[in-house]
Design an enzyme around this catalytic site. Structure first.
Site, short mmCIF file in Angstrom:
data_model
loop_
_atom_site.label_atom_id
_atom_site.label_comp_id
_atom_site.label_asym_id
_atom_site.label_seq_id
_atom_site.Cartn_x
_atom_site.Cartn_y
_atom_site.Cartn_z
CB CYS A 1 2.38 -6.87 35.61
SG CYS A 1 1.73 -8.45 36.78
CD GLU B 1 -0.89 -6.23 45.70
OE1 GLU B 1 -1.13 -6.76 44.55
OE2 GLU B 1 -1.55 -5.25 46.26
CD GLU C 1 2.60 -6.00 43.51
OE1 GLU C 1 3.08 -6.25 42.30
OE2 GLU C 1 2.86 -6.08 44.56
CG ASN D 1 -4.00 -5.99 33.46
OD1 ASN D 1 -3.94 -4.91 34.14
ND2 ASN D 1 -2.98 -6.81 33.68
P1 NAD Z 1 -2.50 2.89 34.75
O1 NAD Z 1 -1.58 3.28 35.57
O2 NAD Z 1 -2.94 3.95 33.67
O3 NAD Z 1 -3.85 3.02 35.82
C1 NAD Z 1 -3.99 2.34 36.92
C2 NAD Z 1 -5.13 3.16 37.79
O4 NAD Z 1 -4.72 4.18 38.19
C3 NAD Z 1 -6.48 3.40 37.13
O5 NAD Z 1 -7.38 2.90 38.05
C4 NAD Z 1 -6.41 4.63 37.16
O6 NAD Z 1 -7.62 5.47 36.92
C5 NAD Z 1 -5.55 5.14 38.02
N1 NAD Z 1 -4.95 6.58 38.09
C6 NAD Z 1 -4.49 7.05 36.59
N2 NAD Z 1 -4.11 8.25 37.09
C7 NAD Z 1 -4.01 8.57 38.48
C8 NAD Z 1 -3.55 9.38 39.35
N3 NAD Z 1 -3.01 10.40 39.00
N4 NAD Z 1 -3.93 9.01 40.78
C9 NAD Z 1 -4.32 8.01 41.15
N5 NAD Z 1 -4.89 7.07 40.36
C10 NAD Z 1 -4.47 7.30 38.92
O7 NAD Z 1 -2.54 1.46 34.32
P2 NAD Z 1 -3.40 0.74 33.17
O8 NAD Z 1 -3.07 1.28 32.13
O9 NAD Z 1 -4.85 0.69 33.72
O10 NAD Z 1 -2.76 -0.81 33.29
C11 NAD Z 1 -1.88 -1.15 32.98
C12 NAD Z 1 -0.25 -1.30 33.78
O11 NAD Z 1 -0.60 -1.94 35.20
C13 NAD Z 1 0.73 -1.79 33.17
O12 NAD Z 1 1.91 -1.18 33.44
C14 NAD Z 1 0.98 -3.34 33.91
O13 NAD Z 1 2.28 -3.62 33.97
C15 NAD Z 1 0.27 -2.64 35.50
N6 NAD Z 1 -0.08 -3.90 36.05
C16 NAD Z 1 0.81 -4.40 37.04
C17 NAD Z 1 0.49 -5.57 37.87
C18 NAD Z 1 1.32 -6.20 39.00
O14 NAD Z 1 0.81 -6.89 39.53
N7 NAD Z 1 2.32 -5.82 39.29
C19 NAD Z 1 -0.85 -6.28 37.46
C20 NAD Z 1 -1.51 -5.98 36.41
C21 NAD Z 1 -1.23 -4.60 35.67
#
Ligand code: NAD
Length: 493
Positions: free
Chosen positions: A286, A462, A252, A155
């Site tokens: 988020c 950030e 994050e 996202n």
């Molecule tokens: P996710 O944690 O499933 O995946 C995020 C990334 O991590 C992907 O690229 C994924 O391939 C990678 N990943 C997955 N397993 C991994 C591992 N074991 N080691 C290393 N990398 C790995 O998240 P999502 O479903 O893609 O996104 C939604 C989440 O992101 C929500 O919790 C949302 O709140 C958060 N988010 C946070 C912010 C912020 O700025 N704080 C912004 C946007 C989204």
């Protein structure tokens, strides 16, 4: 039948596919059709990308460039984004279901992010602490860290990646970005911008793949800094992975942010704030304000207005400029949210609006704007981040009760307070655990204001000026200026 587009990876300034030929597909969440194929990078390809970034950090033009020249490279990236913004927006929308007008706006806005950090590149200075005459001259120099691993979710991925890549480059680091397997296209397309801007090979690399690819990257011995945005469960796997390289890290993560509305609030303003807090981007943010806390005196009226507005949100094709809410990004997300809402309602939650798939949409991962009222915060729907258009509502009677409810969460990312009493709104803002608070508004943002959370929302910030320093480390240098040779420490005088 949609034609399937193929996207490669960008390693060491060249386009490539996975060395073992592995691929995965992406589904357009608005149509449920496979539309794109990506390389599924094995560990060897991740290693090649990190090696390229490490070489670019140590050799070649990048480490020889002045900070001002690096700033120019960043501004060139900004300039190269502008002509690509429409296409970047379109692939991101096709891949993730986010509204086209938002993805195009974000792509355009990215220009400012790269320009801002380009402007900061030559302003990251060291220090000379005071020292008495004859004492060694003490210098504190600021140096880049090395290879930065940027792991991003699907996202607002271009924006989120920009807040990692731009300050990391400004400080003189090199980067390997891993796009999300749920929507990789925009990040891969962005590599064309990097190419067009003439960024030296290896300085920015893009790999695609899933969790295994991410683990190979964050645990790589040559990675010095991990910048992760995603869910808390993933963060729990990344933290131990960095035991391998002792890389510095910022996380994050998600949130369950409270929006608190007092009796004395401007109700129209509050309703607009709540709608943007939870239903903008289909709640996939988020910073989503997913926990609404409403004071007794306005509870019925506010909810009546809110439900009315939620029911009239236009759900549909994310490329249609009239659409107000697009689909969720994945089937797994839609199914999970559907199940959690049904469970909450069957165990006592009072469904006020939505709760299921829209009747007029037989394809696409659409979910209605949903509002569920609760008596307390025990239900899973109130405690867990859903990352969807689901608002849980609780009522409170006093300021203290509002603060207690707001604080009763594992997360600390953002929050909103609506009241005409500035002093009260400020008091409550200070009490809410969060890295960002909006008073009498929600969702507004600026690249100059840092964002980030604490508790299960992660750590680090950030955005803003300090982000560049965050991608550096200090080195203390002591220089003998006494004119006297260093005495032999083992000879008694
Ligand atoms: P996710 O944690 O499933 O995946 C995020 C990334 O991590 C992907 O690229 C994924 O391939 C990678 N990943 C997955 N397993 C991994 C591992 N074991 N080691 C290393 N990398 C790995 O998240 P999502 O479903 O893609 O996104 C939604 C989440 O992101 C929500 O919790 C949302 O709140 C958060 N988010 C946070 C912010 C912020 O700025 N704080 C912004 C946007 C989204």
């Amino acid at each position: 039948m949609t034609e399937i587009r193929t996207f490669g990876m960008f390693i060491d300034g060249a386009w490539c596919e996975a060395s073992n030929g592995a691929t995965f597909h992406s589904v357009n969440p608005a149509t449920e059709e496979i539309w794109a194929e990506f390389s599924d990078a094995p560990a060897e390809d991740v290693d090649r990308a990190v090696q390229a970034a490490d070489r670019a950090f140590r050799e070649g033009p990048w480490p020889k460039m002045s900070a001002a020249e690096r700033g120019k490279v960043l501004r060139r990236i900004g300039a190269a984004i502008e002509p690509a913004a429409e296409e970047l927006g379109l692939v991101e929308t096709t891949d993730s279901g986010k509204l086209l007008r938002e993805t195009v706006w974000q792509a355009r806005n990215l220009k400012e992010v790269y320009e801002y950090y380009g402007g900061l590149a030559d302003k990251v200075q060291g220090d000379i602490p005071p020292s008495p005459q004859g004492a060694p001259l003490q210098l504190v120099v600021r140096e880049p860290l090395g290879v930065v691993a940027a792991v991003v979710p699907w996202n607002s991925q271009l924006h989120l990646a920009g807040f990692k890549i731009a300050p990391a480059l400004a400080a003189g680091n090199t980067v390997v970005v891993k796009a999300s397997e749920d929507a990789s296209a925009a990040i891969v397309e962005f590599a064309k911008v990097i190419e067009a801007a003439g960024v030296p090979p290896g300085v920015v690399n893009v790999v695609t793949g899933g969790a295994a690819c991410g683990q190979a990257l964050v645990s790589h011995p040559l990675v010095r800094r991990v910048s992760f945005t995603g869910g808390v469960d993933t963060a729990r796997k990344i933290i131990p992975a960095t035991a391998n390289n002792i890389a510095a890290m910022s996380l994050e993560l998600g949130g369950k942010s409270p929006v608190i509305v007092f009796d004395d609030a401007d109700l129209e303003n509050a309703v607009n704030g709540i709608l943007s807090a939870i239903f903008a981007a289909t709640g996939q943010s988020c910073a989503a304000g997913s926990r609404l806390l409403v004071q007794d005196g306005i509870y019925d009226e506010l909810l009546a207005r809110l439900v009315d507005r939620a029911n009239s949100i236009r759900i549909g094709d994310p490329t249609d400029p009239e659409t107000q809410m697009g689909p969720l990004a994945t089937k797994a997300q839609r199914d999970r949210i559907e199940r959690l809402v049904a469970e909450a309602v069957s165990s006592g939650g009072r469904l006020l609006s939505g709760g299921g798939r829209p009747a007029n949409r037989d394809r696409g991962y659409y979910f209605e704007p949903t509002i569920v009222a609760f008596e307390n915060q025990e239900a899973e729907l109130v405690r867990r981040e859903l990352f969807g258009p689901v608002l849980s509502v609780l009522r409170f009677s006093s300021e203290e009760e509002a603060m207690d409810l707001a604080r009763d969460t594992d997360f600390a990312f953002a929050g909103g307070v609506f009241s005409r009493d500035f002093a009260k709104a400020y008091r409550v803002s200070r009490a809410v655990p969060a890295g960002r608070i909006w008073m009498n508004t929600y969702r507004q943002t600026s690249l100059m204001v840092p964002f980030g959370g604490s508790k299960n929302s992660g750590y680090g910030r950030e955005g803003g000026i300090d982000a560049v320093r965050d991608y550096t480390q200090t080195k203390g240098i002591f220089i003998n200026v006494s004119g006297v040779p260093t005495p032999d420490p083992f000879v008694m005088r």
